[in-house]
Design a protein around this motif. Sequence first.
Motif, PDB file in Angstrom:
ATOM      1  N   TYR A   6      38.615  37.546  41.601  1.00 51.95           N
ATOM      2  CA  TYR A   6      39.806  37.387  40.774  1.00 51.95           C
ATOM      3  C   TYR A   6      39.787  38.452  39.689  1.00 51.95           C
ATOM      4  O   TYR A   6      38.739  38.744  39.113  1.00 51.95           O
ATOM      5  CB  TYR A   6      39.859  35.990  40.148  1.00 51.95           C
ATOM      6  CG  TYR A   6      40.150  34.919  41.165  1.00 51.95           C
ATOM      7  CD1 TYR A   6      41.466  34.568  41.458  1.00 51.95           C
ATOM      8  CD2 TYR A   6      39.130  34.285  41.857  1.00 51.95           C
ATOM      9  CE1 TYR A   6      41.747  33.600  42.408  1.00 51.95           C
ATOM     10  CE2 TYR A   6      39.405  33.326  42.814  1.00 51.95           C
ATOM     11  CZ  TYR A   6      40.706  32.991  43.083  1.00 51.95           C
ATOM     12  OH  TYR A   6      40.987  32.040  44.030  1.00 51.95           O
ATOM     13  N   PHE A   7      40.961  39.011  39.439  1.00 52.68           N
ATOM     14  CA  PHE A   7      41.119  40.065  38.449  1.00 52.68           C
ATOM     15  C   PHE A   7      42.093  39.621  37.368  1.00 52.68           C
ATOM     16  O   PHE A   7      43.087  38.969  37.652  1.00 52.68           O
ATOM     17  CB  PHE A   7      41.645  41.342  39.113  1.00 52.68           C
ATOM     18  CG  PHE A   7      40.669  41.957  40.071  1.00 52.68           C
ATOM     19  CD1 PHE A   7      39.763  42.908  39.640  1.00 52.68           C
ATOM     20  CD2 PHE A   7      40.658  41.581  41.406  1.00 52.68           C
ATOM     21  CE1 PHE A   7      38.856  43.474  40.529  1.00 52.68           C
ATOM     22  CE2 PHE A   7      39.766  42.139  42.299  1.00 52.68           C
ATOM     23  CZ  PHE A   7      38.861  43.091  41.851  1.00 52.68           C
ATOM     24  N   ILE A  29      46.818  45.201  42.354  1.00 52.23           N
ATOM     25  CA  ILE A  29      46.869  44.168  41.317  1.00 52.23           C
ATOM     26  C   ILE A  29      48.149  44.399  40.518  1.00 52.23           C
ATOM     27  O   ILE A  29      48.321  45.459  39.911  1.00 52.23           O
ATOM     28  CB  ILE A  29      45.644  44.236  40.387  1.00 52.23           C
ATOM     29  CG1 ILE A  29      44.344  44.129  41.209  1.00 52.23           C
ATOM     30  CG2 ILE A  29      45.710  43.138  39.333  1.00 52.23           C
ATOM     31  CD1 ILE A  29      43.094  44.435  40.407  1.00 52.23           C
ATOM     32  N   PRO A  30      49.067  43.431  40.532  1.00 51.83           N
ATOM     33  CA  PRO A  30      50.334  43.620  39.818  1.00 51.83           C
ATOM     34  C   PRO A  30      50.144  43.705  38.299  1.00 51.83           C
ATOM     35  O   PRO A  30      49.178  43.166  37.758  1.00 51.83           O
ATOM     36  CB  PRO A  30      51.144  42.362  40.168  1.00 51.83           C
ATOM     37  CG  PRO A  30      50.420  41.707  41.279  1.00 51.83           C
ATOM     38  CD  PRO A  30      48.994  42.148  41.224  1.00 51.83           C
ATOM     39  N   ASN A  32      45.354  36.383  36.944  1.00 53.39           N
ATOM     40  CA  ASN A  32      44.422  35.746  37.864  1.00 53.39           C
ATOM     41  C   ASN A  32      44.711  36.174  39.312  1.00 53.39           C
ATOM     42  O   ASN A  32      44.944  35.352  40.173  1.00 53.39           O
ATOM     43  CB  ASN A  32      44.521  34.228  37.729  1.00 53.39           C
ATOM     44  CG  ASN A  32      43.277  33.522  38.205  1.00 53.39           C
ATOM     45  OD1 ASN A  32      42.164  33.977  37.973  1.00 53.39           O
ATOM     46  ND2 ASN A  32      43.468  32.404  38.871  1.00 53.39           N
ATOM     47  N   HIS A  33      44.660  37.490  39.551  1.00 51.29           N
ATOM     48  CA  HIS A  33      45.025  38.016  40.867  1.00 51.29           C
ATOM     49  C   HIS A  33      43.845  37.900  41.844  1.00 51.29           C
ATOM     50  O   HIS A  33      42.745  38.370  41.556  1.00 51.29           O
ATOM     51  CB  HIS A  33      45.464  39.476  40.754  1.00 51.29           C
ATOM     52  CG  HIS A  33      45.936  40.035  42.047  1.00 51.29           C
ATOM     53  ND1 HIS A  33      47.149  39.698  42.587  1.00 51.29           N
ATOM     54  CD2 HIS A  33      45.342  40.882  42.918  1.00 51.29           C
ATOM     55  CE1 HIS A  33      47.301  40.327  43.740  1.00 51.29           C
ATOM     56  NE2 HIS A  33      46.210  41.056  43.963  1.00 51.29           N
ATOM     57  N   GLY A  63      37.738  42.873  36.429  1.00 53.27           N
ATOM     58  CA  GLY A  63      37.014  41.858  37.178  1.00 53.27           C
ATOM     59  C   GLY A  63      36.843  40.603  36.355  1.00 53.27           C
ATOM     60  O   GLY A  63      36.440  40.660  35.192  1.00 53.27           O
ATOM     61  N   LYS A  64      37.147  39.473  36.951  1.00 54.82           N
ATOM     62  CA  LYS A  64      37.117  38.193  36.228  1.00 54.82           C
ATOM     63  C   LYS A  64      36.046  37.269  36.798  1.00 54.82           C
ATOM     64  O   LYS A  64      35.259  36.687  36.070  1.00 54.82           O
ATOM     65  CB  LYS A  64      38.502  37.554  36.330  1.00 54.82           C
ATOM     66  CG  LYS A  64      38.674  36.273  35.585  1.00 54.82           C
ATOM     67  CD  LYS A  64      40.123  35.806  35.665  1.00 54.82           C
ATOM     68  CE  LYS A  64      40.325  34.523  34.914  1.00 54.82           C
ATOM     69  NZ  LYS A  64      41.722  34.074  34.980  1.00 54.82           N
ATOM     70  N   SER A  65      36.042  37.085  38.120  1.00 50.29           N
ATOM     71  CA  SER A  65      35.032  36.242  38.761  1.00 50.29           C
ATOM     72  C   SER A  65      34.901  36.690  40.210  1.00 50.29           C
ATOM     73  O   SER A  65      35.790  37.316  40.762  1.00 50.29           O
ATOM     74  CB  SER A  65      35.417  34.764  38.692  1.00 50.29           C
ATOM     75  OG  SER A  65      36.574  34.514  39.467  1.00 50.29           O
ATOM     76  N   LEU A  66      33.772  36.326  40.814  1.00 46.51           N
ATOM     77  CA  LEU A  66      33.517  36.715  42.189  1.00 46.51           C
ATOM     78  C   LEU A  66      32.602  35.683  42.828  1.00 46.51           C
ATOM     79  O   LEU A  66      31.659  35.220  42.204  1.00 46.51           O
ATOM     80  CB  LEU A  66      32.860  38.094  42.224  1.00 46.51           C
ATOM     81  CG  LEU A  66      32.698  38.704  43.597  1.00 46.51           C
ATOM     82  CD1 LEU A  66      33.111  40.164  43.555  1.00 46.51           C
ATOM     83  CD2 LEU A  66      31.282  38.574  44.067  1.00 46.51           C
TER      84      LEU A  66
END
Length: 174
Positions: free
Chosen positions: A144-145, A66-67, A72-73, A98-101
């Motif tokens: 998304y991270f 993850i940069p 929103n990676h 962690g943002k969504s999965l």
Amino acid sequence: GMTPRRFEKGMAIRVPAGSKLVFQCHYTPNGTEQTDRSYVGFVYADPSEVTHEVRGGSCGNLSFVIPPNSPNHKVVARKLFLRDATLLGMNPHMHLRGKSLGLPEGTRCVLLDVPRYDFNWQLWYMLKEPRKIPRGSRMICTAYFDNSDDNLANPDPSQEVIWGEQTWDEMMFG
């Protein structure tokens, strides 16, 4: 903090006699001595009543980067089912970025959607109706991270993040 998994009558996880049970706990030092209160419980099944053996599996990615400052990676994992299976539930797992999965199936049927992932919600999501997965099916898990300043739980958005077991690292499992 994991809630117990309860299975339908006739279902059980087989643990052969003499098995060594290993519990993976991700403890992170915080500078003071702590007390562990972990425990585990078992419900034993009568082998004559077991009609279905429950096994675990995962759809995860252990090789991602993850940069820094990325809000929103996207990270994708795929699982090929080598034999017919029945999906009972899922346990999405990421860490602080962690943002969504989501877990869409090959037919683009959504099996799980966690639009606002929270590290504190590491639960088993059991399906109301178990889902038959035919041999040859592919499961795609997309996460998304948020490695930006906007993520208040992010320890350091200026750092590149890779898979790892510490909370300041990341994981990605559906």
